[in-house]
Design a protein around this motif. Structure first.
Motif, PDB file in Angstrom:
ATOM      1  N   GLN A   9       0.679  -1.399  -0.057  1.00  0.00           N
ATOM      2  CA  GLN A   9       0.068   0.049  -0.037  1.00  0.00           C
ATOM      3  C   GLN A   9       0.968   1.118  -0.090  1.00  0.00           C
ATOM      4  O   GLN A   9       0.547   2.329  -0.572  1.00  0.00           O
ATOM      5  N   LEU A  10       2.101   1.262   0.873  1.00  0.00           N
ATOM      6  CA  LEU A  10       2.759   2.486   0.794  1.00  0.00           C
ATOM      7  C   LEU A  10       3.499   2.559  -0.576  1.00  0.00           C
ATOM      8  O   LEU A  10       3.670   3.827  -1.118  1.00  0.00           O
ATOM      9  N   GLN A  11       3.880   1.606  -1.064  1.00  0.00           N
ATOM     10  CA  GLN A  11       4.515   1.790  -2.513  1.00  0.00           C
ATOM     11  C   GLN A  11       3.700   2.301  -3.610  1.00  0.00           C
ATOM     12  O   GLN A  11       3.780   3.026  -4.324  1.00  0.00           O
ATOM     13  N   THR A  12       2.251   2.048  -3.485  1.00  0.00           N
ATOM     14  CA  THR A  12       1.213   2.427  -4.591  1.00  0.00           C
ATOM     15  C   THR A  12       1.129   3.954  -4.012  1.00  0.00           C
ATOM     16  O   THR A  12       0.788   4.789  -4.883  1.00  0.00           O
ATOM     17  N   PHE A  13       0.995   4.200  -2.578  1.00  0.00           N
ATOM     18  CA  PHE A  13       0.568   5.615  -2.163  1.00  0.00           C
ATOM     19  C   PHE A  13       2.115   6.426  -2.801  1.00  0.00           C
ATOM     20  O   PHE A  13       1.837   7.550  -3.178  1.00  0.00           O
ATOM     21  N   ILE A  14       3.193   6.140  -2.793  1.00  0.00           N
ATOM     22  CA  ILE A  14       4.229   6.928  -3.267  1.00  0.00           C
ATOM     23  C   ILE A  14       4.207   6.912  -4.799  1.00  0.00           C
ATOM     24  O   ILE A  14       4.152   8.027  -5.211  1.00  0.00           O
ATOM     25  N   LEU A  69       4.159  10.391   3.512  1.00  0.00           N
ATOM     26  CA  LEU A  69       5.169  10.469   2.347  1.00  0.00           C
ATOM     27  C   LEU A  69       6.609  10.156   2.767  1.00  0.00           C
ATOM     28  O   LEU A  69       7.440   9.452   2.440  1.00  0.00           O
ATOM     29  N   SER A  70       7.012  11.003   3.759  1.00  0.00           N
ATOM     30  CA  SER A  70       8.569  10.853   4.231  1.00  0.00           C
ATOM     31  C   SER A  70       8.597   9.562   4.995  1.00  0.00           C
ATOM     32  O   SER A  70       9.518   8.776   4.753  1.00  0.00           O
ATOM     33  N   TYR A  71       7.650   9.160   5.933  1.00  0.00           N
ATOM     34  CA  TYR A  71       7.669   7.898   6.428  1.00  0.00           C
ATOM     35  C   TYR A  71       7.732   6.608   5.202  1.00  0.00           C
ATOM     36  O   TYR A  71       8.434   5.711   5.608  1.00  0.00           O
ATOM     37  N   ALA A  72       6.921   6.850   4.574  1.00  0.00           N
ATOM     38  CA  ALA A  72       6.609   5.874   3.478  1.00  0.00           C
ATOM     39  C   ALA A  72       7.897   5.607   2.705  1.00  0.00           C
ATOM     40  O   ALA A  72       8.257   4.180   2.466  1.00  0.00           O
ATOM     41  N   ARG A  73       8.677   6.586   2.178  1.00  0.00           N
ATOM     42  CA  ARG A  73       9.874   6.645   1.535  1.00  0.00           C
ATOM     43  C   ARG A  73      10.876   5.865   2.334  1.00  0.00           C
ATOM     44  O   ARG A  73      11.665   4.883   1.779  1.00  0.00           O
ATOM     45  N   ARG A  74      10.978   6.042   3.679  1.00  0.00           N
ATOM     46  CA  ARG A  74      11.974   5.566   4.519  1.00  0.00           C
ATOM     47  C   ARG A  74      11.676   4.061   4.727  1.00  0.00           C
ATOM     48  O   ARG A  74      12.608   3.034   4.876  1.00  0.00           O
ATOM     49  N   LEU A  75      10.327   3.780   4.960  1.00  0.00           N
ATOM     50  CA  LEU A  75      10.138   2.370   5.134  1.00  0.00           C
ATOM     51  C   LEU A  75      10.389   1.442   4.045  1.00  0.00           C
ATOM     52  O   LEU A  75      10.965   0.320   4.036  1.00  0.00           O
ATOM     53  N   LEU A  76      10.033   2.060   2.711  1.00  0.00           N
ATOM     54  CA  LEU A  76      10.376   1.203   1.650  1.00  0.00           C
ATOM     55  C   LEU A  76      11.719   1.047   1.356  1.00  0.00           C
ATOM     56  O   LEU A  76      12.427   0.117   0.971  1.00  0.00           O
ATOM     57  N   ARG A  77      12.553   2.176   1.735  1.00  0.00           N
ATOM     58  CA  ARG A  77      14.096   2.182   1.445  1.00  0.00           C
ATOM     59  C   ARG A  77      14.625   0.960   2.445  1.00  0.00           C
ATOM     60  O   ARG A  77      15.584   0.165   2.149  1.00  0.00           O
ATOM     61  N   LEU A  78      14.151   1.301   3.639  1.00  0.00           N
ATOM     62  CA  LEU A  78      14.689  -0.049   4.735  1.00  0.00           C
ATOM     63  C   LEU A  78      14.300  -1.593   4.186  1.00  0.00           C
ATOM     64  O   LEU A  78      15.256  -2.159   4.605  1.00  0.00           O
ATOM     65  N   SER A  79      13.317  -1.585   3.739  1.00  0.00           N
ATOM     66  CA  SER A  79      12.787  -2.558   3.497  1.00  0.00           C
ATOM     67  C   SER A  79      13.742  -3.346   2.454  1.00  0.00           C
ATOM     68  O   SER A  79      14.185  -4.355   2.291  1.00  0.00           O
ATOM     69  N   ARG A  80      14.045  -2.383   1.264  1.00  0.00           N
ATOM     70  CA  ARG A  80      15.046  -2.891  -0.032  1.00  0.00           C
ATOM     71  C   ARG A  80      16.351  -3.250   0.677  1.00  0.00           C
ATOM     72  O   ARG A  80      17.055  -4.186   0.275  1.00  0.00           O
ATOM     73  N   GLU A  81      16.815  -2.312   1.620  1.00  0.00           N
ATOM     74  CA  GLU A  81      18.122  -2.503   2.207  1.00  0.00           C
ATOM     75  C   GLU A  81      18.405  -3.703   3.312  1.00  0.00           C
ATOM     76  O   GLU A  81      19.253  -4.667   2.893  1.00  0.00           O
ATOM     77  N   THR A  82      17.000  -4.160   3.579  1.00  0.00           N
ATOM     78  CA  THR A  82      17.215  -5.236   4.544  1.00  0.00           C
ATOM     79  C   THR A  82      16.950  -6.648   3.521  1.00  0.00           C
ATOM     80  O   THR A  82      17.782  -7.376   3.713  1.00  0.00           O
ATOM     81  N   LEU A  83      16.422  -6.724   2.297  1.00  0.00           N
ATOM     82  CA  LEU A  83      16.345  -7.876   1.372  1.00  0.00           C
ATOM     83  C   LEU A  83      17.787  -7.795   0.899  1.00  0.00           C
ATOM     84  O   LEU A  83      18.178  -8.922   0.604  1.00  0.00           O
TER      85      LEU A  83
END
Length: 317
Positions: A9-14, A69-83
């Motif tokens: 949902q956050l990715q779609t929101f962005i 939006l700021s939180y969403a970008r950070r969460l998606l970025r952290l997810s990519r870094e974790t993977l």
């Protein structure tokens, strides 16, 4: 609100924020428009706040949407870094990056820190040179990628950030009030120097070039010591500087456009990954912090950036 947020949902929101349209966002995330609308209804229910409002034919973020939006970008970025940290097939190799030293202090810690954490098998080497030198190194195949300033002599098609170019002087001196303005600028081929001198000429202000240097350190030292006025992008401002405006007799300057030059060194996947990472990092870097009451907010290249008002003095940070 104890259940975790849905990353899809956050990715779609962005995507909606970036495109301004539910329809375009649907194409970006490979979903139907009705599926996108359903995702956003669920996200708004989860947050408990409206995230969008209509602005003509586009969907504009509400104040709550901007916060998310700021939180969403950070969460998606952290997810990519974790993977990436657990990806056995992740990228590896060496990449050579160039940037002017005007940008190095402000941008490189964020860019290199994040990239190193998510791509531990990649060795990065960085050099600091003026834009024209970097463009030549890219052309010769001696650099894989360069972060440069768009100028008459370097045609950058991939613009990743825009910043206001500002007149600056020392907050402790009045050198800008001299009848002949002393300038500290780059060499004659420098785009910022051209912008400064052409703007002064159009305004009928007399000037003399007191210091010429490719080094941002030299230019900044000249300003802070009260010897000269200069022009710098917002990211290069330092404590003890004062931003000059029309009330001080200094007309507005064109924005500084920052872009990426890609080399042709046979590492396309690696170069694309670094370029994408730089773009995402710059999206999340704001102007140097200062008194919150001294800022206007302006959208720069899709990100919200704090813009100093003329006459504002840079404090320490």
């Amino acid at each position: 609100m104890n259940a975790p947020l849905d990353l899809d949902q956050l990715q779609t929101f962005i995507a909606i924020s970036d495109t301004g349209s539910f329809t375009k966002a649907a194409d970006t995330v490979f979903r139907t428009q009705s599926a996108v609308s359903m995702q956003m209804r669920r996200l708004e229910e989860r947050i408990g706040k409206p995230l969008f409002e209509k602005d003509g034919r586009t969907n504009k973020l509400t104040e709550e949407g901007e916060r998310l939006l700021s939180y969403a970008r950070r969460l998606l970025r952290l997810s990519r870094e974790t993977l990436a940290a657990f990806d056995e097939s992740q990228l590896e190799g060496q990449v050579r990056i160039g940037t002017p030293d005007d940008y190095a202090d402000r941008f490189l810690p964020e860019i290199m820190g994040r990239f190193a954490r998510s791509n531990p098998r990649i060795e990065m080497s960085v050099i600091c040179e003026p834009t024209l030198n970097l463009a030549e190194l890219v052309r010769r195949g001696q650099l894989d990628l360069a972060l440069v300033t768009q100028c008459d002599d370097v045609n950058v098609t991939e613009i990743v950030r825009r910043e206001p170019l500002l007149w600056v002087t020392s907050a402790s001196h009045a050198v800008h009030e001299e009848p002949v303005v002393p300038l500290a600028v780059g060499r004659p081929t420098c785009q910022w120097r051209r912008s400064a001198t052409e703007t002064l000429q159009r305004s009928g202000r007399e000037y003399r070039v007191l210091f010429t240097s490719w080094s941002a350190t030299v230019v900044i030292a000249s300003v802070l010591s009260g010897l000269a006025v200069s022009v710098l992008p917002e990211c290069a401002l330092r404590p003890g500087m004062r931003v000059l405006g029309e009330a001080d007799g200094f007309a507005p300057l064109p924005d500084c456009q920052i872009g990426i030059l890609r080399g042709h060194t046979g590492q396309r996947e690696l170069i694309d990954a670094v370029a994408r990472h730089i773009t995402e990092s710059l999206d999340n870097i704001t102007a140097p912090a200062a008194d919150e009451h001294a800022f206007d907010f302006a959208a720069l290249n899709g990100a919200r950036s704090k813009r100093l008002r003329p006459g504002q003095v840079m404090p320490g940070w």
